[in-house]
Write an enzyme that holds these catalytic residues in place. Structure first.
Site, mmCIF file in Angstrom:
data_model
loop_
_atom_site.group_PDB
_atom_site.id
_atom_site.type_symbol
_atom_site.label_atom_id
_atom_site.label_comp_id
_atom_site.label_asym_id
_atom_site.label_seq_id
_atom_site.Cartn_x
_atom_site.Cartn_y
_atom_site.Cartn_z
ATOM 1 N N ARG A 75 0.844 -1.180 0.000
ATOM 2 C CA ARG A 75 0.000 0.000 0.000
ATOM 3 C C ARG A 75 0.887 1.239 0.000
ATOM 4 O O ARG A 75 2.088 1.163 0.246
ATOM 5 C CB ARG A 75 -0.895 0.003 1.238
ATOM 6 C CG ARG A 75 -1.919 -1.107 1.285
ATOM 7 C CD ARG A 75 -2.595 -1.142 2.647
ATOM 8 N NE ARG A 75 -3.149 0.164 2.987
ATOM 9 C CZ ARG A 75 -3.272 0.622 4.232
ATOM 10 N NH1 ARG A 75 -2.863 -0.093 5.252
ATOM 11 N NH2 ARG A 75 -3.806 1.810 4.440
ATOM 12 N N SER A 84 0.631 4.025 1.990
ATOM 13 C CA SER A 84 0.741 4.822 3.209
ATOM 14 C C SER A 84 2.187 4.884 3.675
ATOM 15 O O SER A 84 3.012 4.029 3.323
ATOM 16 C CB SER A 84 -0.129 4.235 4.324
ATOM 17 O OG SER A 84 0.427 3.021 4.807
ATOM 18 N N LYS A 126 -2.029 -8.345 11.067
ATOM 19 C CA LYS A 126 -3.353 -8.223 11.684
ATOM 20 C C LYS A 126 -4.435 -7.871 10.658
ATOM 21 O O LYS A 126 -5.623 -8.049 10.914
ATOM 22 C CB LYS A 126 -3.332 -7.171 12.798
ATOM 23 C CG LYS A 126 -3.134 -5.733 12.328
ATOM 24 C CD LYS A 126 -3.109 -4.779 13.515
ATOM 25 C CE LYS A 126 -2.894 -3.333 13.081
ATOM 26 N NZ LYS A 126 -3.990 -2.797 12.273
ATOM 27 N N ASP A 127 -4.038 -7.369 9.483
ATOM 28 C CA ASP A 127 -4.990 -7.022 8.421
ATOM 29 C C ASP A 127 -5.288 -8.184 7.489
ATOM 30 O O ASP A 127 -6.110 -8.055 6.577
ATOM 31 C CB ASP A 127 -4.451 -5.856 7.583
ATOM 32 C CG ASP A 127 -4.311 -4.579 8.370
ATOM 33 O OD1 ASP A 127 -4.925 -4.477 9.450
ATOM 34 O OD2 ASP A 127 -3.592 -3.675 7.902
ATOM 35 N N SER A 167 -11.126 1.007 15.398
ATOM 36 C CA SER A 167 -11.168 -0.418 15.706
ATOM 37 C C SER A 167 -12.283 -0.743 16.688
ATOM 38 O O SER A 167 -12.286 -0.226 17.816
ATOM 39 C CB SER A 167 -9.824 -0.848 16.309
ATOM 40 O OG SER A 167 -9.934 -2.056 17.034
ATOM 41 N N ARG A 224 -12.578 -3.384 18.431
ATOM 42 C CA ARG A 224 -11.943 -3.947 19.633
ATOM 43 C C ARG A 224 -11.477 -2.848 20.571
ATOM 44 O O ARG A 224 -11.735 -2.887 21.789
ATOM 45 C CB ARG A 224 -10.748 -4.836 19.247
ATOM 46 C CG ARG A 224 -9.896 -5.248 20.459
ATOM 47 C CD ARG A 224 -8.626 -5.976 20.037
ATOM 48 N NE ARG A 224 -7.803 -5.197 19.119
ATOM 49 C CZ ARG A 224 -6.944 -4.251 19.515
ATOM 50 N NH1 ARG A 224 -6.824 -3.922 20.781
ATOM 51 N NH2 ARG A 224 -6.215 -3.608 18.613
ATOM 52 N N ARG A 225 -10.798 -1.840 20.029
ATOM 53 C CA ARG A 225 -10.321 -0.749 20.878
ATOM 54 C C ARG A 225 -11.470 0.055 21.470
ATOM 55 O O ARG A 225 -11.377 0.527 22.604
ATOM 56 C CB ARG A 225 -9.375 0.154 20.067
ATOM 57 C CG ARG A 225 -8.047 -0.501 19.730
ATOM 58 C CD ARG A 225 -7.241 0.320 18.742
ATOM 59 N NE ARG A 225 -5.952 -0.310 18.450
ATOM 60 C CZ ARG A 225 -5.243 -0.076 17.358
ATOM 61 N NH1 ARG A 225 -5.697 0.767 16.432
ATOM 62 N NH2 ARG A 225 -4.086 -0.683 17.184
ATOM 63 N N ARG A 245 -10.619 7.552 10.675
ATOM 64 C CA ARG A 245 -9.833 6.874 9.653
ATOM 65 C C ARG A 245 -8.611 7.738 9.369
ATOM 66 O O ARG A 245 -8.472 8.842 9.872
ATOM 67 C CB ARG A 245 -10.656 6.718 8.365
ATOM 68 C CG ARG A 245 -11.838 5.763 8.475
ATOM 69 C CD ARG A 245 -11.399 4.303 8.556
ATOM 70 N NE ARG A 245 -10.400 3.977 7.552
ATOM 71 C CZ ARG A 245 -10.659 3.679 6.273
ATOM 72 N NH1 ARG A 245 -11.918 3.682 5.842
ATOM 73 N NH2 ARG A 245 -9.699 3.387 5.436
ATOM 74 N N GLY A 246 -7.716 7.213 8.520
ATOM 75 C CA GLY A 246 -6.549 7.990 8.122
ATOM 76 C C GLY A 246 -5.252 7.373 8.604
ATOM 77 O O GLY A 246 -5.230 6.467 9.433
ATOM 78 N N ASN A 247 -4.140 7.880 8.050
ATOM 79 C CA ASN A 247 -2.835 7.346 8.417
ATOM 80 C C ASN A 247 -2.402 7.851 9.795
ATOM 81 O O ASN A 247 -3.103 8.633 10.449
ATOM 82 C CB ASN A 247 -1.793 7.676 7.339
ATOM 83 C CG ASN A 247 -1.641 9.172 7.124
ATOM 84 O OD1 ASN A 247 -1.760 9.970 8.053
ATOM 85 N ND2 ASN A 247 -1.356 9.567 5.889
ATOM 86 N N VAL A 248 -1.243 7.408 10.241
ATOM 87 C CA VAL A 248 -0.774 7.733 11.585
ATOM 88 C C VAL A 248 -0.652 9.240 11.790
ATOM 89 O O VAL A 248 -1.136 9.780 12.793
ATOM 90 C CB VAL A 248 0.576 7.038 11.863
ATOM 91 C CG1 VAL A 248 1.205 7.571 13.143
ATOM 92 C CG2 VAL A 248 0.388 5.524 11.946
ATOM 93 N N THR A 285 -2.175 11.670 10.227
ATOM 94 C CA THR A 285 -3.507 12.277 10.229
ATOM 95 C C THR A 285 -4.173 12.110 11.584
ATOM 96 O O THR A 285 -4.798 13.046 12.119
ATOM 97 C CB THR A 285 -4.385 11.645 9.140
ATOM 98 O OG1 THR A 285 -3.802 11.903 7.856
ATOM 99 C CG2 THR A 285 -5.799 12.211 9.166
ATOM 100 N N ARG A 286 -4.039 10.941 12.171
ATOM 101 C CA ARG A 286 -4.664 10.672 13.462
ATOM 102 C C ARG A 286 -3.986 11.469 14.582
ATOM 103 O O ARG A 286 -4.657 12.038 15.448
ATOM 104 C CB ARG A 286 -4.630 9.172 13.750
ATOM 105 C CG ARG A 286 -5.440 8.371 12.740
ATOM 106 C CD ARG A 286 -5.452 6.891 13.063
ATOM 107 N NE ARG A 286 -6.123 6.136 11.998
ATOM 108 C CZ ARG A 286 -6.823 5.041 12.185
ATOM 109 N NH1 ARG A 286 -6.970 4.542 13.399
ATOM 110 N NH2 ARG A 286 -7.398 4.419 11.176
ATOM 111 N N CYS A 315 -11.271 -9.696 10.796
ATOM 112 C CA CYS A 315 -10.103 -9.001 11.339
ATOM 113 C C CYS A 315 -10.486 -7.850 12.269
ATOM 114 O O CYS A 315 -9.703 -7.463 13.128
ATOM 115 C CB CYS A 315 -9.240 -8.450 10.197
ATOM 116 S SG CYS A 315 -8.721 -9.657 8.978
#
Length: 323
Positions: free
Chosen positions: A10, A12, A80-81, A126, A128-129, A146-149, A151-152, A237
């Site tokens: 990907r 990212s 994990k994906d 997530s 789970r989180r 959503r978004g990359n690290v 962005t978050r 997942c």
């Protein structure tokens, strides 16, 4: 002539960093010439929540299609994906040594989860989180993001959110551990099966012996147990399931938890198994075939899942809907 391998990933920053690490290690250990190709996946283009578009497996499908059609020789996934079901024509060629599997809180002012004020806004994509956050702090507001690290993390620095929860492994690989205000102990906050590990897939018919130079057998055993939990639960997942396997000598210790979506209740199972002694991973033309050790680890995961199902895990978390 120098052997060449094409690796797809990907686009990212994290995916490129991870793939770059794998390519560099393959070159260092074997001398192979590596080129990297970027593939755009549905998970990258859609802004909908991961749960609504099919979970984190959406990141893998386009990469796998490119591999099958011959556009590349290998693909690198965050393990994990990766869905637990086998993909026709592909094999798991290698699992490198696992990075830190824990989740991390990145909060304003260096606050821990316990220190955040009531009503604090915490971002995660997530389920789970979400369940884990609400289990420990039912008074906070969890925001789907959503978004990359970057962005978050920017949502915290801008004040839009008070904190976000991210994988420690990704922050490590991006050299962003400075943003962490708290690491969550796996004993109280188990993470997604396979979190912190990478998966390198190849075509079943190809011969790529170089992959065995980057495979870590101990990581493979832990991953086999954790993913067997997910597979036996028939959960996707992105299901609210945490699993953590730790190898201590010849004993593999596995803990798994299934959460209600709102964090109001949970079911836990803990088991250990002594793995066969003197076992080495079998090698197929492309990479790995299941060793006796991995088979025993997978059976441990299945036993844990059966105990969870007997306790009502399917109804608790509506696992069928998460597949």
């Amino acid at each position: 002539m120098t052997r060449k391998l094409r690796i797809a990933t990907r686009g990212s920053a994290l995916a490129l960093a991870q793939t770059g690490m794998i390519g560099a290690e393959l070159t260092r250990l074997t001398g192979v010439d590596v080129t990297i190709t970027v593939i755009t996946t549905e998970g990258d283009t859609s802004r909908a929540s991961l749960a609504s578009i099919g979970g984190t497996g959406v990141f893998a499908s386009a990469l796998r299609a490119a591999l099958v059609e011959g556009s590349c020789d290998l693909v690198v996934h965050s393990l994990k994906d990766l869905p637990t079901a086998n993909y026709p024509g592909l094999v798991l060629g290698a699992i490198p040594r696992r990075e830190d599997p824990r989740d991390a809180l990145c909060a304003r002012d260096g606050l821990t989860l316990a220190e955040l004020p009531p009503g604090a806004r915490i971002g995660t994509g997530s389920p789970r989180r979400v369940a884990q956050l609400l289990s420990l702090r039912p008074d906070v507001t969890v925001v789907d993001i959503r978004g990359n690290v970057d962005t978050r993390l920017a949502k915290v620095s801008s004040g839009e959110l008070d904190a976000v929860v991210l994988a420690a492994a990704g922050l490590t690989r991006l050299q962003r551990l400075d943003a962490v205000s708290e690491f969550f102990d796996l004993a109280i906050w188990p993470t997604a099966p396979g979190q912190g590990a990478l998966a390198i897939e190849a075509r079943e018919e190809d011969s790529i012996p170089e992959l065995m130079t980057i495979h870590d057998a101990n990581t493979g055993l832990s991953i086999a147990a954790e993913r067997a939990v997910l597979a036996a639960l028939e959960a996707g997942c992105s299901a609210p399931v945490g699993a953590s396997a730790v190898l201590e000598g010849s004993s593999l210790n596995l803990s798994a938890v299934v959460y209600a979506a709102d964090g109001s209740s949970e079911l836990e199972s803990n088991r250990s198994a002594v793995l066969p002694s003197g076992v080495s991973a079998g090698v197929s033309s492309s990479g790995l075939s299941r060793s006796a050790g991995e088979a025993a680890a997978a059976e441990l995961g299945s036993a844990v899942a059966r105990q969870l199902l007997d306790g009502g895990a399917g109804e608790l978390a509506a696992l069928g809907a998460a597949s």
